[in-house]
Design a protein around this motif. Structure first.
Motif, PDB file in Angstrom:
ATOM      1  N   CYS B 150       0.871  -1.166   0.000  1.00  0.00           N
ATOM      2  CA  CYS B 150       0.000   0.000   0.000  1.00  0.00           C
ATOM      3  C   CYS B 150       0.914   1.223   0.000  1.00  0.00           C
ATOM      4  O   CYS B 150       1.672   1.430   0.948  1.00  0.00           O
ATOM      5  CB  CYS B 150      -0.878  -0.040   1.244  1.00  0.00           C
ATOM      6  SG  CYS B 150      -2.189   1.151   1.167  1.00  0.00           S
ATOM      7  N   LEU B 151       0.885   1.959  -1.083  1.00  0.00           N
ATOM      8  CA  LEU B 151       1.843   3.045  -1.243  1.00  0.00           C
ATOM      9  C   LEU B 151       1.132   4.351  -1.580  1.00  0.00           C
ATOM     10  O   LEU B 151       0.234   4.381  -2.426  1.00  0.00           O
ATOM     11  CB  LEU B 151       2.813   2.668  -2.378  1.00  0.00           C
ATOM     12  CG  LEU B 151       3.986   3.572  -2.646  1.00  0.00           C
ATOM     13  CD1 LEU B 151       5.032   3.443  -1.545  1.00  0.00           C
ATOM     14  CD2 LEU B 151       4.625   3.197  -3.978  1.00  0.00           C
ATOM     15  N   CYS B 152       1.539   5.410  -0.900  1.00  0.00           N
ATOM     16  CA  CYS B 152       1.036   6.745  -1.220  1.00  0.00           C
ATOM     17  C   CYS B 152       2.267   7.616  -1.447  1.00  0.00           C
ATOM     18  O   CYS B 152       3.090   7.778  -0.545  1.00  0.00           O
ATOM     19  CB  CYS B 152       0.195   7.276  -0.073  1.00  0.00           C
ATOM     20  SG  CYS B 152      -0.383   8.948  -0.374  1.00  0.00           S
ATOM     21  N   ALA B 159       2.987  16.244 -12.761  1.00  0.00           N
ATOM     22  CA  ALA B 159       3.117  15.453 -14.000  1.00  0.00           C
ATOM     23  C   ALA B 159       4.032  14.252 -13.774  1.00  0.00           C
ATOM     24  O   ALA B 159       3.719  13.138 -14.213  1.00  0.00           O
ATOM     25  CB  ALA B 159       3.668  16.335 -15.112  1.00  0.00           C
ATOM     26  N   ALA B 162       2.217  11.590 -11.779  1.00  0.00           N
ATOM     27  CA  ALA B 162       1.276  10.824 -12.613  1.00  0.00           C
ATOM     28  C   ALA B 162       2.014   9.806 -13.480  1.00  0.00           C
ATOM     29  O   ALA B 162       1.604   8.647 -13.572  1.00  0.00           O
ATOM     30  CB  ALA B 162       0.478  11.780 -13.483  1.00  0.00           C
ATOM     31  N   SER B 165       3.409   6.968 -11.276  1.00  0.00           N
ATOM     32  CA  SER B 165       2.360   6.037 -10.817  1.00  0.00           C
ATOM     33  C   SER B 165       1.928   5.120 -11.959  1.00  0.00           C
ATOM     34  O   SER B 165       1.603   3.947 -11.744  1.00  0.00           O
ATOM     35  CB  SER B 165       1.164   6.784 -10.226  1.00  0.00           C
ATOM     36  OG  SER B 165       0.539   7.523 -11.204  1.00  0.00           O
ATOM     37  N   TYR B 169       2.016   1.030 -11.825  1.00  0.00           N
ATOM     38  CA  TYR B 169       0.858   0.183 -12.169  1.00  0.00           C
ATOM     39  C   TYR B 169       1.220  -0.801 -13.290  1.00  0.00           C
ATOM     40  O   TYR B 169       0.764  -1.939 -13.297  1.00  0.00           O
ATOM     41  CB  TYR B 169      -0.337   1.041 -12.578  1.00  0.00           C
ATOM     42  CG  TYR B 169      -1.215   1.415 -11.403  1.00  0.00           C
ATOM     43  CD1 TYR B 169      -1.920   0.436 -10.712  1.00  0.00           C
ATOM     44  CD2 TYR B 169      -1.330   2.725 -10.972  1.00  0.00           C
ATOM     45  CE1 TYR B 169      -2.710   0.760  -9.632  1.00  0.00           C
ATOM     46  CE2 TYR B 169      -2.125   3.065  -9.891  1.00  0.00           C
ATOM     47  CZ  TYR B 169      -2.822   2.078  -9.221  1.00  0.00           C
ATOM     48  OH  TYR B 169      -3.602   2.392  -8.153  1.00  0.00           O
ATOM     49  N   SER B 179      -5.250  -6.245  -7.855  1.00  0.00           N
ATOM     50  CA  SER B 179      -5.557  -4.952  -7.224  1.00  0.00           C
ATOM     51  C   SER B 179      -5.818  -5.078  -5.726  1.00  0.00           C
ATOM     52  O   SER B 179      -5.692  -4.110  -4.986  1.00  0.00           O
ATOM     53  CB  SER B 179      -6.751  -4.314  -7.913  1.00  0.00           C
ATOM     54  OG  SER B 179      -7.857  -5.175  -7.830  1.00  0.00           O
ATOM     55  N   SER B 183      -1.914  -1.392  -3.778  1.00  0.00           N
ATOM     56  CA  SER B 183      -2.642  -0.131  -3.852  1.00  0.00           C
ATOM     57  C   SER B 183      -1.632   1.005  -3.997  1.00  0.00           C
ATOM     58  O   SER B 183      -0.764   1.186  -3.144  1.00  0.00           O
ATOM     59  CB  SER B 183      -3.483   0.030  -2.582  1.00  0.00           C
ATOM     60  OG  SER B 183      -3.759   1.377  -2.351  1.00  0.00           O
ATOM     61  N   ILE B 184      -1.732   1.732  -5.080  1.00  0.00           N
ATOM     62  CA  ILE B 184      -0.817   2.860  -5.329  1.00  0.00           C
ATOM     63  C   ILE B 184      -1.669   4.120  -5.439  1.00  0.00           C
ATOM     64  O   ILE B 184      -2.516   4.224  -6.327  1.00  0.00           O
ATOM     65  CB  ILE B 184       0.019   2.640  -6.609  1.00  0.00           C
ATOM     66  CG1 ILE B 184       0.848   1.358  -6.497  1.00  0.00           C
ATOM     67  CG2 ILE B 184       0.933   3.829  -6.879  1.00  0.00           C
ATOM     68  CD1 ILE B 184       1.298   0.790  -7.808  1.00  0.00           C
ATOM     69  N   VAL B 185      -1.464   5.026  -4.529  1.00  0.00           N
ATOM     70  CA  VAL B 185      -2.247   6.267  -4.520  1.00  0.00           C
ATOM     71  C   VAL B 185      -1.306   7.449  -4.787  1.00  0.00           C
ATOM     72  O   VAL B 185      -0.409   7.715  -3.997  1.00  0.00           O
ATOM     73  CB  VAL B 185      -2.982   6.442  -3.170  1.00  0.00           C
ATOM     74  CG1 VAL B 185      -3.733   7.752  -3.138  1.00  0.00           C
ATOM     75  CG2 VAL B 185      -3.920   5.277  -2.930  1.00  0.00           C
ATOM     76  N   PRO B 186      -1.512   8.137  -5.903  1.00  0.00           N
ATOM     77  CA  PRO B 186      -0.655   9.304  -6.167  1.00  0.00           C
ATOM     78  C   PRO B 186      -1.047  10.499  -5.301  1.00  0.00           C
ATOM     79  O   PRO B 186      -2.230  10.698  -5.013  1.00  0.00           O
ATOM     80  CB  PRO B 186      -0.887   9.586  -7.653  1.00  0.00           C
ATOM     81  CG  PRO B 186      -2.192   8.978  -7.969  1.00  0.00           C
ATOM     82  CD  PRO B 186      -2.467   7.881  -7.001  1.00  0.00           C
ATOM     83  N   TRP B 187      -0.059  11.268  -4.902  1.00  0.00           N
ATOM     84  CA  TRP B 187      -0.269  12.442  -4.035  1.00  0.00           C
ATOM     85  C   TRP B 187       0.230  13.661  -4.796  1.00  0.00           C
ATOM     86  O   TRP B 187       1.408  13.764  -5.111  1.00  0.00           O
ATOM     87  CB  TRP B 187       0.500  12.227  -2.722  1.00  0.00           C
ATOM     88  CG  TRP B 187       0.385  13.335  -1.739  1.00  0.00           C
ATOM     89  CD1 TRP B 187       1.286  14.343  -1.531  1.00  0.00           C
ATOM     90  CD2 TRP B 187      -0.663  13.553  -0.794  1.00  0.00           C
ATOM     91  NE1 TRP B 187       0.856  15.168  -0.537  1.00  0.00           N
ATOM     92  CE2 TRP B 187      -0.345  14.714  -0.059  1.00  0.00           C
ATOM     93  CE3 TRP B 187      -1.855  12.881  -0.511  1.00  0.00           C
ATOM     94  CZ2 TRP B 187      -1.162  15.222   0.937  1.00  0.00           C
ATOM     95  CZ3 TRP B 187      -2.669  13.383   0.498  1.00  0.00           C
ATOM     96  CH2 TRP B 187      -2.325  14.526   1.202  1.00  0.00           C
TER      97      TRP B 187
END
Lengths: 103, 232
Positions: B150-152, B159, B162, B165, B169, B179, B183-187
């Motif tokens: 789980c990564l943020c 840019a 994005a 990330s 993926y 999935s 979990s990859i959440v861009p900040w």
């Protein structure tokens, strides 16, 4: 770790990393659209450039990507974070100016 | 009641009938059985790392039949301290004592450097192919029992965040990680790295050894190995 998100689309306007070209500094303003597949999974990210703020030797002006004329106030309304950047550049320029005047 | 002397007497007589060759072959058989047990049994490697805010903590464990063979733990500390400790370890390995800096040592190190340089010039393309082959074979010999990531994260440019990330993926997709496991959440609000990573890998040394032997069948791999060892 991060707030729970609902499935769907989320939009936000952000200021990108500055680009330095000689004496000019260009600040891009972009719209980020994130399509969430679930609360922790991103389906897609879309980044659209909206405008740029150009600062050079004390002069500041804004350019809209769609070609329409744009004022500094308009770009500040779009991205309020740019207010700090503008203030810093004005302050640094006035300091430089005063130094030149003294010497 | 049967006494222990009555039982041990035929055993002693049997042992007395053994020759030296029998004893050696028995010892050899035991060694082979022991090696087979070590190589064929499964080892379990567990990695658990968590970074929350500026604090990083985790651990790594190697177990064999539930018995812990090796264990290391990262106590809760700031990321800076953690990186400093890694840098210190690295320095400790590369620092040379004054005695080691004798002429012979210097000559040997320069020879090794030359060998590495010639290897890197000779086999740049072959090395990539061979390394990919070895990596794939070794990865196939491992069995991923548990995995969760789980990564943020966020970089200084939205840019870049994005794009990065997207790369992550893609890698997750190529590795076949579902999935639910990743979990990859861009900040997009600045630089940030937070998350937790947990993996449990089962490996059998025999399969890993077999994978290494199989990769040696490739000429490019043999050339690469020769180059690394400075034989080429």
């Amino acid at each position: 770790m991060h707030p729970k998100r609902s499935i769907g689309m989320a939009e936000e306007v952000r200021v990108g990393k500055e680009i330095v070209a000689g004496d000019r500094t260009i600040w891009p303003v972009v719209r980020i659209t994130i399509f969430w597949a679930s609360e922790c999974r991103v389906q897609a990210i879309q980044i659209i450039p909206l405008a740029v703020l150009i600062i050079e030797q004390g002069a500041q002006y804004a350019l809209s990507i769609d070609g329409e004329p744009m004022t500094i106030d308009a770009i500040l309304e779009m991205a309020p974070l740019l207010a700090d950047i503008l203030e810093k550049s004005r302050r640094s320029h006035s300091q430089k100016g005063s130094r030149i005047a003294v010497s | 009641m049967v006494s222990s002397c009555q039982i041990s007497a035929p055993i002693i007589r049997l042992l007395e009938s053994f020759s030296a060759v029998d004893y050696i072959s028995m010892i050899l058989l035991l060694v082979v059985l022991l090696l087979a047990a070590i190589l064929m049994s499964s080892y379990r490697l567990t990695i658990d790392i968590c970074k929350k805010g500026a604090v990083i903590q985790g651990g790594c464990k190697l177990a064999w039949f539930g018995l812990t063979l090796w264990r290391t733990e990262v106590p809760p500390q700031s990321a800076g301290e953690f990186l400093q400790s890694i840098a210190k370890d690295g320095k400790g390995e590369t620092e040379f004592s004054p005695k080691a800096k004798s002429d012979e040592d210097l000559r040997e190190t320069s020879k090794k450097k030359d060998a590495r340089r010639s290897m890197s010039l000779k086999y740049p393309v072959n090395a990539a192919y061979s390394l990919a082959d070895i990596t794939i074979r070794l990865l196939r010999s491992l069995l991923l029992k548990k995995f969760s990531c789980c990564l943020c994260f966020g970089l200084d440019d939205p840019a870049d965040t994005a794009i990065f990330s997207g790369y992550l993926y893609t890698i997750a997709g190529v590795l076949g990680l579902s999935s639910e496991r990743i979990s990859i959440v861009p900040w997009f609000h600045g630089e940030r790295l937070e998350g937790d990573f947990m993996a449990e890998v089962e490996m059998r040394p025999l399969l890993t050894l077999w994978a290494a032997v199989q990769s040696l069948r490739l000429r490019q791999t043999r050339l690469l190995l020769k180059g690394i060892l400075g034989w080429g």
